[in-house]
Design a protein around this motif. Structure first.
Motif, short mmCIF file in Angstrom:
data_model
loop_
_atom_site.label_atom_id
_atom_site.label_comp_id
_atom_site.label_asym_id
_atom_site.label_seq_id
_atom_site.Cartn_x
_atom_site.Cartn_y
_atom_site.Cartn_z
N THR A 34 0.81 -1.21 -0.07
CA THR A 34 0.02 -0.01 -0.09
C THR A 34 0.73 1.19 0.08
O THR A 34 0.50 2.22 -0.67
N ALA A 35 1.86 1.29 0.74
CA ALA A 35 2.80 2.27 0.85
C ALA A 35 3.52 2.62 -0.43
O ALA A 35 3.59 3.70 -0.93
N LEU A 94 0.97 19.76 -6.55
CA LEU A 94 2.13 19.59 -5.62
C LEU A 94 1.44 18.97 -4.35
O LEU A 94 2.07 18.32 -3.72
N PRO A 95 0.51 19.73 -3.85
CA PRO A 95 0.02 19.29 -2.51
C PRO A 95 -0.61 18.13 -2.60
O PRO A 95 -0.40 17.31 -1.79
N LEU A 96 -1.31 17.53 -3.85
CA LEU A 96 -1.96 16.18 -3.77
C LEU A 96 -0.70 15.40 -3.71
O LEU A 96 -0.63 14.24 -3.09
N ALA A 97 0.58 15.56 -4.42
CA ALA A 97 1.74 14.61 -4.60
C ALA A 97 2.14 14.59 -3.13
O ALA A 97 2.64 13.26 -3.11
N VAL A 98 2.35 15.49 -2.39
CA VAL A 98 2.87 15.51 -1.09
C VAL A 98 1.93 14.82 -0.11
O VAL A 98 2.42 13.92 0.66
N VAL A 99 0.77 15.05 -0.12
CA VAL A 99 -0.10 14.15 0.51
C VAL A 99 0.03 12.50 0.24
O VAL A 99 0.01 11.89 1.02
N LEU A 100 0.07 12.48 -0.93
CA LEU A 100 0.11 10.94 -1.31
C LEU A 100 1.41 10.31 -1.00
O LEU A 100 1.46 9.02 -0.28
N VAL A 101 2.67 11.09 -0.94
CA VAL A 101 3.83 10.59 -0.74
C VAL A 101 3.84 10.43 0.65
O VAL A 101 4.41 9.37 1.46
N GLY A 102 3.45 11.46 1.36
CA GLY A 102 3.54 11.38 3.04
C GLY A 102 2.67 10.24 3.57
O GLY A 102 3.17 9.61 4.53
N LEU A 103 1.40 9.98 2.72
CA LEU A 103 0.73 8.69 3.43
C LEU A 103 1.60 7.49 3.06
O LEU A 103 1.40 6.66 3.90
N GLY A 104 1.98 7.29 2.02
CA GLY A 104 3.18 6.13 1.81
C GLY A 104 4.17 5.92 2.88
O GLY A 104 4.45 4.93 3.42
N VAL A 105 4.81 7.00 3.28
CA VAL A 105 5.87 7.24 4.35
C VAL A 105 5.15 6.86 5.80
O VAL A 105 5.61 5.89 6.40
N VAL A 164 -6.92 9.34 2.44
CA VAL A 164 -7.17 9.16 1.11
C VAL A 164 -8.52 10.12 0.76
O VAL A 164 -8.56 10.68 -0.38
N LEU A 165 -9.08 10.57 2.05
CA LEU A 165 -10.31 11.27 1.81
C LEU A 165 -9.68 12.62 1.28
O LEU A 165 -10.41 13.38 0.58
N VAL A 166 -8.57 13.13 2.12
CA VAL A 166 -8.13 14.42 1.65
C VAL A 166 -7.81 14.66 0.27
O VAL A 166 -7.88 15.43 -0.38
N ALA A 167 -7.03 13.43 -0.13
CA ALA A 167 -6.51 13.35 -1.64
C ALA A 167 -7.61 13.35 -2.49
O ALA A 167 -7.50 14.02 -3.51
N ALA A 168 -8.73 12.89 -2.26
CA ALA A 168 -9.96 12.65 -3.01
C ALA A 168 -10.57 13.90 -3.12
O ALA A 168 -10.94 14.62 -3.99
#
Length: 119
Positions: free
Chosen positions: A36-37, A60-71, A107-111
């Motif tokens: 998942t990460a 950029l904020p979306l990419a940061v949220v997704l990568v941050g969630l992965g970490v 994921v809700l924030v990203a959506a």
């Protein structure tokens, strides 16, 4: 292998050896968190690298949220694995984890970012 030579010692130094099936199930769950990460990090990189028609100020904020969630998933998966393994070795109740709720919120924030960007 003796318990005092395995790493991490804080996990393997506690209690007695559990049934191997439970340990292996715990490892499979950890690997699911790692998959998942990886998917979240890859999604974040793709959002930034590929033109998906998203608004520039959201990309950029979306990419940061997704990568941050992965970490968070990778680190949280490791912590969860260690806590569950210790509990198995001590024949204690399995600990709860906020990781699922945190992932759902992220994921809700990203959506929401995607939906706002598509307007």
């Amino acid at each position: 292998m003796s318990a005092d030579r395995r790493w991490p010692r804080q996990v393997y130094g506690a209690g007695t050896e559990p049934d191997p099936r439970f340990t292996l199930a715990n490892e499979r769950t950890f690997l699911a968190w790692i998959r998942t990460a990886l998917a979240l990090v890859a999604s974040g990189v793709a959002v930034d690298a590929v033109d998906l028609g998203l608004a520039e100020q959201v990309r950029l904020p979306l990419a940061v949220v997704l990568v941050g969630l992965g970490v968070v998933c990778a680190l949280g998966g490791w912590v969860r694995w260690a806590r569950v393994e210790r509990a198995l070795r001590r024949s204690a109740p399995l600990p709860s984890s906020p990781l699922g709720a945190l992932l759902a919120l992220g994921v809700l924030v990203a959506a929401v970012l995607v939906l706002v960007s598509l307007r």
